[in-house]
Every structure is written in C-alpha cells, then in structure tokens.
Design a protein around this motif. Structure first.
Motif, PDB file in Angstrom:
ATOM      1  N   ALA A 180       0.851  -1.186   0.000  1.00  0.00           N
ATOM      2  CA  ALA A 180       0.000   0.000   0.000  1.00  0.00           C
ATOM      3  C   ALA A 180       0.886   1.235   0.000  1.00  0.00           C
ATOM      4  CB  ALA A 180      -0.914  -0.019   1.223  1.00  0.00           C
ATOM      5  N   GLY A 181       0.261   2.402   0.067  1.00  0.00           N
ATOM      6  CA  GLY A 181       1.033   3.639   0.043  1.00  0.00           C
ATOM      7  C   GLY A 181       1.012   4.275  -1.335  1.00  0.00           C
ATOM      8  N   PRO A 182       1.761   5.353  -1.521  1.00  0.00           N
ATOM      9  CA  PRO A 182       1.702   6.121  -2.768  1.00  0.00           C
ATOM     10  C   PRO A 182       2.203   5.325  -3.969  1.00  0.00           C
ATOM     11  CG  PRO A 182       3.507   6.894  -1.375  1.00  0.00           C
ATOM     12  CD  PRO A 182       2.711   5.950  -0.553  1.00  0.00           C
ATOM     13  N   GLU A 183       1.410   5.308  -5.039  1.00  0.00           N
ATOM     14  CA  GLU A 183       1.817   4.600  -6.259  1.00  0.00           C
ATOM     15  C   GLU A 183       2.846   5.401  -7.061  1.00  0.00           C
ATOM     16  OE1 GLU A 183      -1.184   2.344  -8.714  1.00  0.00           O
ATOM     17  OE2 GLU A 183      -2.560   3.493  -7.448  1.00  0.00           O
ATOM     18  N   ALA A 184       2.585   6.702  -7.231  1.00  0.00           N
ATOM     19  CA  ALA A 184       3.468   7.533  -8.055  1.00  0.00           C
ATOM     20  C   ALA A 184       4.861   7.594  -7.429  1.00  0.00           C
ATOM     21  CB  ALA A 184       2.886   8.941  -8.196  1.00  0.00           C
ATOM     22  N   GLY A 185       5.866   7.200  -8.189  1.00  0.00           N
ATOM     23  CA  GLY A 185       7.232   7.230  -7.707  1.00  0.00           C
ATOM     24  C   GLY A 185       7.659   5.981  -6.955  1.00  0.00           C
ATOM     25  N   PHE A 186       6.697   5.096  -6.666  1.00  0.00           N
ATOM     26  CA  PHE A 186       7.006   3.868  -5.931  1.00  0.00           C
ATOM     27  C   PHE A 186       6.357   2.675  -6.636  1.00  0.00           C
ATOM     28  CE2 PHE A 186       7.089   7.364  -2.891  1.00  0.00           C
ATOM     29  CZ  PHE A 186       8.346   7.195  -2.311  1.00  0.00           C
ATOM     30  N   PRO A 187       6.845   2.330  -7.825  1.00  0.00           N
ATOM     31  CA  PRO A 187       6.230   1.244  -8.596  1.00  0.00           C
ATOM     32  C   PRO A 187       6.347  -0.086  -7.858  1.00  0.00           C
ATOM     33  CG  PRO A 187       8.352   1.837  -9.534  1.00  0.00           C
ATOM     34  CD  PRO A 187       8.052   2.872  -8.496  1.00  0.00           C
ATOM     35  N   PRO A 188       5.448  -1.024  -8.137  1.00  0.00           N
ATOM     36  CA  PRO A 188       5.473  -2.309  -7.419  1.00  0.00           C
ATOM     37  C   PRO A 188       6.759  -3.093  -7.626  1.00  0.00           C
ATOM     38  CG  PRO A 188       3.862  -2.340  -9.223  1.00  0.00           C
ATOM     39  CD  PRO A 188       4.297  -0.922  -9.056  1.00  0.00           C
ATOM     40  N   THR A 189       7.459  -2.846  -8.738  1.00  0.00           N
ATOM     41  CA  THR A 189       8.700  -3.594  -8.988  1.00  0.00           C
ATOM     42  C   THR A 189       9.809  -3.235  -8.006  1.00  0.00           C
ATOM     43  OG1 THR A 189       9.114  -1.946 -10.729  1.00  0.00           O
ATOM     44  CG2 THR A 189       8.347  -4.119 -11.421  1.00  0.00           C
ATOM     45  N   ARG A 190       9.670  -2.133  -7.257  1.00  0.00           N
ATOM     46  CA  ARG A 190      10.638  -1.829  -6.205  1.00  0.00           C
ATOM     47  C   ARG A 190      10.642  -2.914  -5.140  1.00  0.00           C
ATOM     48  NH1 ARG A 190      10.167   2.072  -2.838  1.00  0.00           N
ATOM     49  NH2 ARG A 190      12.268   2.905  -2.705  1.00  0.00           N
ATOM     50  N   ASN A 191       9.548  -3.661  -5.054  1.00  0.00           N
ATOM     51  CA  ASN A 191       9.400  -4.709  -4.042  1.00  0.00           C
ATOM     52  C   ASN A 191       9.414  -6.102  -4.669  1.00  0.00           C
ATOM     53  OD1 ASN A 191       7.099  -2.344  -3.018  1.00  0.00           O
ATOM     54  ND2 ASN A 191       8.891  -2.800  -1.771  1.00  0.00           N
ATOM     55  N   LEU A 192      10.106  -6.222  -5.799  1.00  0.00           N
ATOM     56  CA  LEU A 192      10.087  -7.480  -6.546  1.00  0.00           C
ATOM     57  C   LEU A 192      10.612  -8.653  -5.720  1.00  0.00           C
ATOM     58  CD1 LEU A 192       9.169  -8.320  -9.358  1.00  0.00           C
ATOM     59  CD2 LEU A 192      11.499  -7.967 -10.174  1.00  0.00           C
ATOM     60  N   ASP A 193      11.586  -8.406  -4.858  1.00  0.00           N
ATOM     61  CA  ASP A 193      12.124  -9.506  -4.049  1.00  0.00           C
ATOM     62  C   ASP A 193      11.053 -10.097  -3.135  1.00  0.00           C
ATOM     63  OD1 ASP A 193      11.997  -7.171  -2.519  1.00  0.00           O
ATOM     64  OD2 ASP A 193      13.774  -7.674  -1.328  1.00  0.00           O
ATOM     65  N   ALA A 194      10.156  -9.251  -2.632  1.00  0.00           N
ATOM     66  CA  ALA A 194       9.078  -9.738  -1.768  1.00  0.00           C
ATOM     67  C   ALA A 194       8.117 -10.626  -2.545  1.00  0.00           C
ATOM     68  CB  ALA A 194       8.322  -8.560  -1.146  1.00  0.00           C
ATOM     69  N   PHE A 195       7.766 -10.203  -3.759  1.00  0.00           N
ATOM     70  CA  PHE A 195       6.808 -10.983  -4.543  1.00  0.00           C
ATOM     71  C   PHE A 195       7.413 -12.290  -5.040  1.00  0.00           C
ATOM     72  CE2 PHE A 195       5.401  -6.493  -5.166  1.00  0.00           C
ATOM     73  CZ  PHE A 195       4.314  -6.578  -4.320  1.00  0.00           C
ATOM     74  N   GLU A 196       8.698 -12.269  -5.375  1.00  0.00           N
ATOM     75  CA  GLU A 196       9.356 -13.515  -5.773  1.00  0.00           C
ATOM     76  C   GLU A 196       9.411 -14.490  -4.598  1.00  0.00           C
ATOM     77  OE1 GLU A 196      13.058 -12.066  -7.269  1.00  0.00           O
ATOM     78  OE2 GLU A 196      12.274 -11.699  -9.290  1.00  0.00           O
ATOM     79  N   TYR A 197       9.679 -13.969  -3.412  1.00  0.00           N
ATOM     80  CA  TYR A 197       9.690 -14.803  -2.206  1.00  0.00           C
ATOM     81  C   TYR A 197       8.312 -15.417  -1.953  1.00  0.00           C
ATOM     82  CZ  TYR A 197       9.347 -15.816   2.782  1.00  0.00           C
ATOM     83  OH  TYR A 197       9.089 -16.412   3.981  1.00  0.00           O
ATOM     84  N   LEU A 198       7.260 -14.611  -2.054  1.00  0.00           N
ATOM     85  CA  LEU A 198       5.908 -15.101  -1.809  1.00  0.00           C
ATOM     86  C   LEU A 198       5.525 -16.204  -2.792  1.00  0.00           C
ATOM     87  CD1 LEU A 198       4.280 -11.630  -1.142  1.00  0.00           C
ATOM     88  CD2 LEU A 198       4.353 -13.499   0.521  1.00  0.00           C
ATOM     89  N   ARG A 199       5.913 -16.020  -4.050  1.00  0.00           N
ATOM     90  CA  ARG A 199       5.583 -17.058  -5.039  1.00  0.00           C
ATOM     91  C   ARG A 199       6.341 -18.348  -4.756  1.00  0.00           C
ATOM     92  NH1 ARG A 199       5.610 -14.086 -10.871  1.00  0.00           N
ATOM     93  NH2 ARG A 199       7.231 -12.810  -9.924  1.00  0.00           N
ATOM     94  N   ARG A 200       7.601 -18.224  -4.342  1.00  0.00           N
ATOM     95  CA  ARG A 200       8.354 -19.433  -3.975  1.00  0.00           C
ATOM     96  C   ARG A 200       7.704 -20.165  -2.806  1.00  0.00           C
ATOM     97  NH1 ARG A 200      12.907 -16.083  -4.358  1.00  0.00           N
ATOM     98  NH2 ARG A 200      13.192 -16.134  -2.082  1.00  0.00           N
ATOM     99  N   GLU A 201       7.065 -19.391  -1.911  1.00  0.00           N
ATOM    100  CA  GLU A 201       6.448 -19.969  -0.722  1.00  0.00           C
ATOM    101  C   GLU A 201       4.969 -20.330  -0.943  1.00  0.00           C
ATOM    102  OE1 GLU A 201       7.906 -20.818   2.097  1.00  0.00           O
ATOM    103  OE2 GLU A 201       9.854 -20.178   1.305  1.00  0.00           O
ATOM    104  N   ASN A 202       4.507 -20.243  -2.191  1.00  0.00           N
ATOM    105  CA  ASN A 202       3.104 -20.556  -2.511  1.00  0.00           C
ATOM    106  C   ASN A 202       2.135 -19.714  -1.674  1.00  0.00           C
ATOM    107  OD1 ASN A 202       3.927 -22.782  -4.270  1.00  0.00           O
ATOM    108  ND2 ASN A 202       4.402 -23.873  -2.369  1.00  0.00           N
TER     109      ASN A 202
END
Length: 362
Positions: A180-202
């Motif tokens: 959550a938080g401001p979208e402009a200037g903070f694209p979701p890909t800044r947190n790509l490591d978190a999403f890759e981790y979540l997918r690895r953990e199903n």
C-alpha cells in the motif's frame, strides 16, 4: 415474492469484503477512548459524533493533506497491544452486524511500532482481536470469518520483511500480503524480491495498483510481480475505449485482465474521494461489470468514507438499477477471489451465499 432491494434488506444479505483497511475502520468513539488511554492529544475534537463528522469531511475535502491527516489520528491511537486487540475485535463485530460473512482486512504492521511493539506482537494482537470479534458476533447470532492481509508500505522498503511475516503467520489466519502507500514514484517492482519470495512460498498476494496511477502500475503489478488481484484497479479504464455509438474496444492489457479473470477490488465511495469519478453513476464499475470483468465491491476505509459494504451496494443499486441477482454476482465474484482455500470458498458459496440470496429473491 422477491424482497425489496433496500439498504436495510441489503444489510441482511450475506456479503463478502476483500479490501478493507483496519486503520480506516475505527468507531469514532473508540478513537476518542484510545486517545485518552494512550495520551494522544492530536484529535481535532473529543466528541465522538463531531469526530466522525470531521473524518468524513476531511476525506471528502479533496485535499490529500487532510485525507492523510485522518490516518495520522487512527494510527496514532493504535500503538498499544490493547488498542490493536480492541480495534480488531470491533472491526469483526461491525462487519458481521452489516451482514458480511467473510472479510479480508488489511493493515501495515510497520505503522504500529512507535511505542516499542515488535512485528510479531502486533500480528498476534490483531489476530487475537479478530478471533474475539468473531466469537462475539457468533454470540449475537451472526457468523463471520476474518482473513488478514499484511501490507508493506511501498515507500518504506520493508516489504520483504512483512512478506516473511505473512508467510510465518499464514497458519494463524494471515491469508495474504499487499503493498500500500503512494503509487506515483514507488512502482510495485521496487518490491520485486518480496513478490518472488511469496511465489516461492506458494503464498497469496494482491497489490494496490491503478488507483491513483495509471496503466503502467497495473501492468507491472501483473506482469512483473504476479499479482493475483488488483487493489482498486480502476484505471484499467484507461485501456478501454467507448465510441459515441456505445461500441467498446478493449486494449491488450484490459483484455488480459478480463480474460485471466484477475479480480478488481473496487471501492466506489473511496474512488470518488480520490477523484476517479465525479459520481457513482459515472464510476467505471458500471461498465466493467457490464463487460463481465471480475469486479468486486469493497469499502476501503469505512470511517473516512463514512460507508459500509451495504451502503456501497445501496449506492450501486440507486445508480445502476441492480437487483439481488447482481448483488449475488458481485458477492460470488468476491468469494471466488478470496485467499481462502478452495473447499472453504465453495462451502461459503453453496451453503451460505446462494441460499441467502435465493431466500431474498423468493
């Protein structure tokens, strides 16, 4: 004979809520009580009725500064374990009283560490509150189940840490993750490591995207990060053209979102406050539902938007002439799109939701 589709009757219908912020849904009286208990002195008034009106007016002001100030007050009084337990329990009670049978309520643990609580303590307090609220609701004759979403704030660079927290507590009622938080200037890909981790953990996750920022935010959330749902997603309309003769053309991204049945967590009143549309009748939810996108109806922040899930549906009924069949469609969409297990989703649809609407439709 069909039951009239009124606000009161909508309250009695079984409903499902996927996008609701814990710190955006406090009772005004609770804010006053907690401010007194924790020594928080920043409230504009300590009269509960006046405070409720202030929250609604600030959220409707069109000023982002005033809107964000409202959260400074709610977060400010939620900095103790006791406060988190109370707020979570009351949220479950309030949602159950509104006829919600399943809700996914989200919050950012990192916002509640100002007085020394650790992240684990925060999660455990909120989970205790939700279970207590479920128990009280059941005693009052209303059954509700709450699933928790943990949010990372996209501007704070703690998303991986919060994602790890969500995985560790997924057997204790935490069903997924969000940023959550401001979208402009903070694209979701800044947190790509978190999403890759979540997918690895199903593990399941949704992403706030397409609320205040346009198609690039939605595209990144889906194609780079693998979002299962879109928080708001209202700006998908930027990829849809409507000719003067009423013909509709979908761009490639809009086609993909619809074809893949990616759920849109739409929050009509909140979207009006942030400028997505000038009225409910002009809100994109009408066209998106007609085009059979996987649309769901949500509250976002019940205190700031002065709304309930029932009042959101009542506004849509007034704007688009929806009947019980339409409300059931939105509700089944939400239940299908939840992060509960398949068997549990199916049980709620077949044993609670469909029988509830069958009784209303006569």
């Amino acid at each position: 004979m069909s039951t009239p589709v009124t606000l009161e009757n909508i309250r009695s219908a079984p409903k499902v809520l996927l996008h609701d912020h814990l710190d955006g849904g406090l009772r005004p009286g609770t804010v006053v009580d907690l401010a007194r208990e924790v020594g928080y002195t920043g409230l504009p008034t300590t009269d509960a009725a006046e405070l409720g009106a202030w929250f609604a007016a600030a959220a409707d002001s069109g000023s982002l500064v005033r809107y964000l100030e409202t959260f400074a007050h709610t977060v400010g009084v939620m900095q103790t374990r006791e406060a988190l337990v109370r707020v979570a329990a009351e949220a479950a009670e309030d949602l159950a009283a509104d006829g919600v049978v399943y809700a996914e309520v989200r919050y950012a643990p990192e916002l509640f560490v100002e007085r020394g609580m650790g992240l684990d303590e925060i999660v455990e307090a909120v989970q205790e509150g939700f279970r207590e609220g479920e128990r009280r609701a059941a005693e009052a004759g209303r059954r509700i189940r709450i699933g928790t979403l943990l949010c990372g704030m996209r501007q704070n660079d703690r998303a991986w840490e919060i994602a790890n927290l969500a995985v560790r507590y997924r057997d204790a009622g935490v069903v997924g993750f969000d940023i959550a938080g401001p979208e402009a200037g903070f694209p979701p890909t800044r947190n790509l490591d978190a999403f890759e981790y979540l997918r690895r953990e199903n593990a399941h996750f949704t992403i706030h995207a397409g609320e205040a920022f346009g198609l690039p935010s939605i595209w990144e959330a889906i194609q780079h990060c693998g979002a299962e749902r879109l928080g708001h997603g209202v700006r998908i309309m930027d990829d849809i053209e409507v000719d003067q003769d009423g013909r509709v053309r979908l761009g490639r991204l809009a086609h993909y979102v619809r074809d893949r049945r990616i759920p849109l967590e739409m929050c009509p009143t909140s979207n009006l406050q942030t400028g997505a549309a000038s009225s409910v009748a002009e809100h994109p939810i009408g066209l998106l539902a007609r085009l059979r996108f996987r649309v769901t109806v949500n509250t976002d922040n019940r205190l700031m938007s002065h709304c309930t899930l029932s009042s959101e549906f009542a506004a849509l009924v007034d704007a688009f002439g929806y009947g019980w069949g339409d409300i059931q469609w939105f509700t089944v969409n939400a239940m299908k799109s939840s992060f509960l297990g398949f068997d549990e989703r199916l049980q709620l649809i077949n044993d609670v939701i469909k029988p509830g609407y069958a009784a209303l439709m006569g």
